[in-house]
Scaffold this motif. Structure first.
Motif, short mmCIF file in Angstrom:
data_model
loop_
_atom_site.label_atom_id
_atom_site.label_comp_id
_atom_site.label_asym_id
_atom_site.label_seq_id
_atom_site.Cartn_x
_atom_site.Cartn_y
_atom_site.Cartn_z
N TYR A 148 5.83 16.82 -14.06
CA TYR A 148 4.48 16.81 -13.49
C TYR A 148 4.47 16.46 -12.00
N GLY A 149 3.63 17.20 -11.26
CA GLY A 149 3.56 17.02 -9.82
C GLY A 149 3.25 15.61 -9.38
N GLY A 150 2.33 14.96 -10.10
CA GLY A 150 1.95 13.60 -9.71
C GLY A 150 3.06 12.60 -9.88
N LEU A 151 3.99 12.87 -10.79
CA LEU A 151 5.06 11.94 -11.09
C LEU A 151 6.33 12.21 -10.30
N THR A 152 6.42 13.37 -9.67
CA THR A 152 7.63 13.73 -8.92
C THR A 152 7.30 14.01 -7.45
N ALA A 153 6.51 15.05 -7.21
CA ALA A 153 6.12 15.37 -5.83
C ALA A 153 5.22 14.29 -5.26
N GLY A 154 4.44 13.62 -6.13
CA GLY A 154 3.54 12.56 -5.67
C GLY A 154 4.25 11.42 -4.95
N PRO A 155 5.30 10.85 -5.54
CA PRO A 155 6.04 9.79 -4.85
C PRO A 155 6.67 10.25 -3.53
N VAL A 156 7.06 11.51 -3.46
CA VAL A 156 7.61 12.03 -2.20
C VAL A 156 6.51 12.06 -1.14
N PHE A 157 5.32 12.50 -1.56
CA PHE A 157 4.15 12.46 -0.66
C PHE A 157 3.95 11.04 -0.14
N ALA A 158 4.03 10.07 -1.03
CA ALA A 158 3.78 8.67 -0.65
C ALA A 158 4.79 8.20 0.39
N GLU A 159 6.06 8.56 0.22
CA GLU A 159 7.09 8.18 1.18
C GLU A 159 6.81 8.78 2.56
N ILE A 160 6.42 10.04 2.56
CA ILE A 160 6.11 10.69 3.84
C ILE A 160 4.87 10.07 4.47
N GLY A 161 3.86 9.81 3.64
CA GLY A 161 2.64 9.19 4.15
C GLY A 161 2.90 7.83 4.77
N LYS A 162 3.70 7.02 4.11
CA LYS A 162 4.05 5.70 4.64
C LYS A 162 4.76 5.83 5.98
N PHE A 163 5.68 6.77 6.07
CA PHE A 163 6.42 7.01 7.31
C PHE A 163 5.47 7.39 8.44
N LEU A 164 4.52 8.27 8.17
CA LEU A 164 3.57 8.71 9.20
C LEU A 164 2.68 7.57 9.67
N MET A 165 2.19 6.77 8.73
CA MET A 165 1.29 5.68 9.10
C MET A 165 2.00 4.67 10.00
N GLN A 166 3.27 4.43 9.73
CA GLN A 166 4.04 3.49 10.55
C GLN A 166 4.35 4.09 11.92
N LYS A 167 4.77 5.33 11.94
CA LYS A 167 5.15 5.95 13.22
C LYS A 167 3.98 6.03 14.18
N TYR A 168 2.83 6.45 13.66
CA TYR A 168 1.66 6.62 14.54
C TYR A 168 0.77 5.39 14.60
N GLU A 169 1.22 4.32 13.96
CA GLU A 169 0.50 3.04 14.01
C GLU A 169 -0.98 3.22 13.67
N VAL A 170 -1.22 3.88 12.55
CA VAL A 170 -2.58 4.15 12.10
C VAL A 170 -3.17 2.88 11.49
N PRO A 171 -4.36 2.47 11.91
CA PRO A 171 -4.97 1.26 11.35
C PRO A 171 -5.18 1.37 9.84
N ASN A 172 -5.11 0.23 9.17
CA ASN A 172 -5.33 0.21 7.73
C ASN A 172 -6.74 0.69 7.39
N SER A 173 -6.88 1.22 6.17
CA SER A 173 -8.17 1.73 5.72
C SER A 173 -9.12 0.59 5.36
N GLN A 174 -10.40 0.91 5.45
CA GLN A 174 -11.42 -0.01 4.95
C GLN A 174 -11.55 0.16 3.44
N PRO A 175 -11.97 -0.90 2.73
CA PRO A 175 -12.09 -0.80 1.26
C PRO A 175 -13.07 0.31 0.87
N ARG A 176 -12.78 0.93 -0.27
CA ARG A 176 -13.64 2.00 -0.77
C ARG A 176 -14.84 1.40 -1.51
#
Length: 600
Positions: A564-592
Motif C-alpha cells: 500500500y502506498g501509504g505504508l511504503t511511499a508515504g514514509p518516503v514522502f515524510a523523509e523528503i518533507g522533513k529534509f525540505l523543511m529543514q533546508k528551507y527553514e520553514v516555520p512550524n505549522s499552527q495547530p489545526r
C-alpha cells in the motif's frame, strides 16, 4: 716568307668563328636576361602569390558549448578546453632526433635525459607514449601509414598538450583545439541531463531540450603559417570571433536533488522495490525543485544518451490519488460537500459489476471527507453517482491528465486517458478512483498542486533562465495559469486531504513532526512481466505545509514490500518533507482547528 694577303686570310677564319661565337653567346645571355626579367617581374609575382596561398589557412575558432547550472548557479555540465593530438605520418617517417648539446639544448629531443637510439616513427612514438598514456606500438601503428594527418588521441588536456609542444616536434605532431563535455556530479540527474554526441550536439535530456541555446557559433581566422603549423606574425588578414553558447539555468536545486536521490535509493532497498521516482515542485511558481529516480546512470555516458529519465517517461495508474480529482469535480458541480453524510456498504454491484474496498468492512457512516480519509472506492462511486461521464472526463482533463506537461522534455510520455465515449461499464467507475487511465510523475504532481494553489493549475517549469554570451538573460517561457476549481472547493479538498495525513501519521506513517500535511495515497495493479496484473504501483502525493503550502511531493514505488502506498511511499514522502523543511527553514505549522468531521 708568307704573303701578307695569305696571312690575313689565314687569321680571318678563326676570327670570324670567334665573332660568330661571341654573337651567339651574347644572344644567349640576352635571352637569359630577358627570361630572368620575366621570372622576376611576372613569374616571380605569380610564384610569390602561389606560395602565399599555400601558406594561407582558414582556422576555425570553435565556440564553447554553454553551461547547464542548477537554480543556485552550481555548474552541472560544462565544456572544458581539450586538444586532439594529430600526427603527420610522412613527416614522422623522416624524423631524425636532434642530440642535445649546449648549443641545441633548447630544441633537441631526448628520452629520460638520454639520447634516442631510434629514428623515424619509432622515435616519435617513444617520445609521445608516456605523455599520451599509450603504448609506443599503438602510436607507431597510427603513424606508419601514408598521408599527412592521423589522429593520435582525443580529449587531451592543455597540460599534456604543452608537454608535447616541449618535444619540439613541430610539423610532425601538433594539437587541434577541441572541447570535452564534463559532468561534475556523476550520476546526479544523469539521464535527465543526457549527453552530447561526437560533434557536440545534444542528443538526450536537457542537452537535447536546450541544444539550440547551448550551441554557440564558430568563428575563424585567416593567416599564413610556417612549416611547423605556427602562425606567422603579422599575416592575419581576416577574422571573426566565436560566440559561445548560452548558459542554461535549471529550476532544480542540486542539494535538494542529491538529498531526494539518496532518500529514494535507500527506500528502494528498504522496501525491495523494483524502482522509485520522486518529484518536488514549488507550489508558488510551478518550478520543479527535484526530479529523481533510482536509475544509477552517469550523465554524458552512452546509456544516458540512449535513455529517457524514468521520472519523465514512466506512466502508471495513480490509484486512489485520483479520488482527489473526482471529489473536486463533485463539489465544484454542487453535487456534494465534504461534510455530506454517506452510509457506505462493504461491497457494491452496479450494472453487473462488483466493486469493493481495499479492506473488508460493514456499513460505515462516513462523510465525504471520511470517504477520502478511508480511501473508499465504494464511497467515491456513491458520491459521484450524479456526475456524468462527460464531467468525469472533463475534470480529469482540467487537472492535466492525458495532456503533455508543457515542459517539452525529450521522451516524455503523456499517459493515456480515453474519451468518455470509449469507456465501458466498469471503466466509467474505476476512473473515479484512479484506475483506467495513466499519468507520469510530473503530471500527477502538478494535478495535486491545483489543490495546494487554491484551485489554479500553474504551468510547470524546469528551465529557470537562459543567459547568452552577451550577458542578456531571459526567463523561461511558460503557459498561462488555469483555474480548475473554485478556491472554496480546493480548501474543502485540502481539508479532507489533511485528515488523510493525520490518519497515516497516527499509525506512524507519513507524518512530519511540527508540520501539517495534506496528502493522498494510491495503490494500483499493473501488468507485470507475464502480462497479467501481477505488479503493483504504490504512490503518495502530499502538500507541505498544509496551512501555508510550499511544496508538492510525489513518490512512486514499483512492487514494494508492504504494497500500500501509504505504508511504503508515504514514509518516503515524510523523509523528503522533513529534509525540505529543514533546508528551507520553514516555520512550524499552527495547530489545526477546522477539521471537517470524517464520521457521523
Amino acid at each position: 716568307m708568307m704573303h701578307p694577303i695569305r696571312s690575313f686570310k689565314a687569321l680571318a677564319k678563326p676570327m670570324r668563328s670567334a665573332v660568330i661565337l661571341g654573337v651567339v653567346l651574347a644572344l644567349l645571355a640576352s635571352a637569359c636576361l630577358v627570361q630572368l626579367g620575366v621570372l622576376q617581374l611576372v613569374e616571380g609575382a605569380r610564384t610569390a602569390q602561389a606560395a602565399t596561398r599555400a601558406r594561407t589557412v582558414q582556422v576555425t575558432l570553435g565556440a564553447k558549448r554553454g553551461r547547464i547550472m542548477d537554480a543556485n548557479g552550481v555548474v552541472l555540465a560544462q565544456s572544458v578546453e581539450r586538444y586532439t593530438i594529430v600526427g603527420n605520418p610522412e613527416a614522422a617517417q623522416d624524423f631524425t632526433p636532434l642530440d642535445c648539446t649546449p648549443r641545441t639544448k633548447d630544441y633537441c629531443q631526448q628520452l629520460d635525459g638520454k639520447p634516442l637510439k631510434t629514428t623515424g616513427v619509432a622515435a616519435v612514438a617513444q617520445l609521445l607514449a608516456p605523455l599520451l598514456d599509450m603504448s609506443a606500438a599503438e602510436i607507431g601503428g597510427k603513424l606508419a601509414g601514408t598521408g599527412q594527418y592521423a589522429v593520435l588521441k582525443k580529449d587531451v588536456t592543455p597540460e599534456v598538450r604543452r608537454k608535447i609542444a616541449a618535444l619540439h616536434l613541430g610539423g610532425i605532431v601538433y594539437g587541434e583545439l577541441s572541447s570535452e563535455r564534463v559532468y561534475s556530479n556523476g550520476s546526479l540527474l544523469g539521464v535527465f541531463l543526457g549527453g552530447v554526441d561526437d560533434e557536440g550536439k545534444g542528443v538526450a535530456g536537457v542537452e537535447q531540450l536546450e541544444d539550440k541555446a547551448l550551441t554557440g557559433t564558430d568563428g575563424y581566422e585567416i593567416y599564413q603559417q610556417g612549416n611547423g603549423g605556427e602562425q606567422i606574425p603579422g599575416t592575419m588578414t581576416e577574422s571573426k570571433p566565436a560566440v559561445d553558447g548560452a548558459d542554461v539555468q535549471l529550476t532544480i536545486d542540486r542539494d535538494v536533488q542529491w538529498g531526494v536521490e539518496q532518500i529514494l535509493r535507500q527506500s528502494k532497498e528498504k522496501y525491495k522495490a523494483g524502482w522509485g521516482i520522486a518529484v518536488v515542485q514549488n507550489v508558488r511558481n510551478g518550478q520543479i525543485v527535484a526530479l529523481a529516480d533510482t536509475d544509477d546512470v552517469k550523465a554524458g555516458s552512452d546509456e544516458a544518451k540512449l535513455s529517457v529519465a524514468r521520472s519523465v517517461n514512466e506512466t502508471f495508474e495513480p490509484g486512489s490519488i485520483g479520488k482527489v480529482f473526482t471529489m473536486s469535480g463533485v463539489i465544484q458541480e454542487g453535487l456534494h460537500t465534504m461534510g455530506d453524510r454517506f452510509t457506505v456498504p462493504g461491497t457494491l454491484t452496479l450494472d453487473g459489476q462488483k466493486y469493493k474496498d481495499s479492506f473488508e468492512h460493514g456499513d460505515e457512516r462516513w462523510t465525504m471527507a471520511g470517504i477520502l480519509e478511508q480511501s473508499s472506492n465504494i464511497g467515491t462511486i456513491l458520491a459521484s453517482e450524479n456526475l456524468s461521464d462527460d464531467k468525469r472526463y472533463d475534470y480529469l482533463r482540467r487537472f492535466g491528465i492525458g495532456q503533455p506537461t508543457g515542459l517539452g522534455l525529450p521522451g516524455e510520455s503523456q499517459g493515456l486517458l480515453a474519451q468518455a465515449s470509449q469507456w465501458d461499464g466498469r471503466t466509467r467507475n474505476t476512473v473515479l478512483f484512479g484506475q483506467g487511465y495513466t499519468v507520469n510523475a510530473l503530471q500527477l504532481t502538478n494535478a495535486v498542486g491545483v489543490i495546494a494553489n487554491n484551485g489554479v493549475r500553474k504551468p510547470q517549469s524546469i528551465i529557470k533562465s537562459v543567459t547568452g554570451a552577451d550577458g542578456r538573460t531571459r526567463g523561461s517561457e511558460t503557459g498561462e495559469s488555469t483555474r480548475v476549481i473554485d478556491e472554496a472547493v480546493s480548501k474543502q479538498v485540502l481539508n479532507a486531504m489533511e485528515s488523510v495525513s493525520e490518519h497515516y501519521a497516527s499509525q506512524g506513517f507519513a507524518g512530519v513532526d511540527g508540520y501539517r500535511v495534506a496528502s493522498k495515497s494510491g495503490t494500483a495493479e499493473v501488468a507485470g512481466a507475464d502480462g497479467r496484473l501481477s505488479s503493483l504501483i504504490s504512490d503518495y502525493a502530499g502538500i507541505i505545509p498544509a496551512d501555508d503550502p510550499r511544496f508538492v511531493i510525489t513518490v512512486i514505488l514499483k512492487d514494494p514490500e508492504g504494497a500500500y502506498g501509504g505504508l511504503t511511499a508515504g514514509p518516503v514522502f515524510a523523509e523528503i518533507g522533513k529534509f525540505l523543511m529543514q533546508k528551507y527553514e520553514v516555520p512550524n505549522s499552527q495547530p489545526r482547528k477546522d477539521a471537517i468531521p470524517v464520521e457521523w
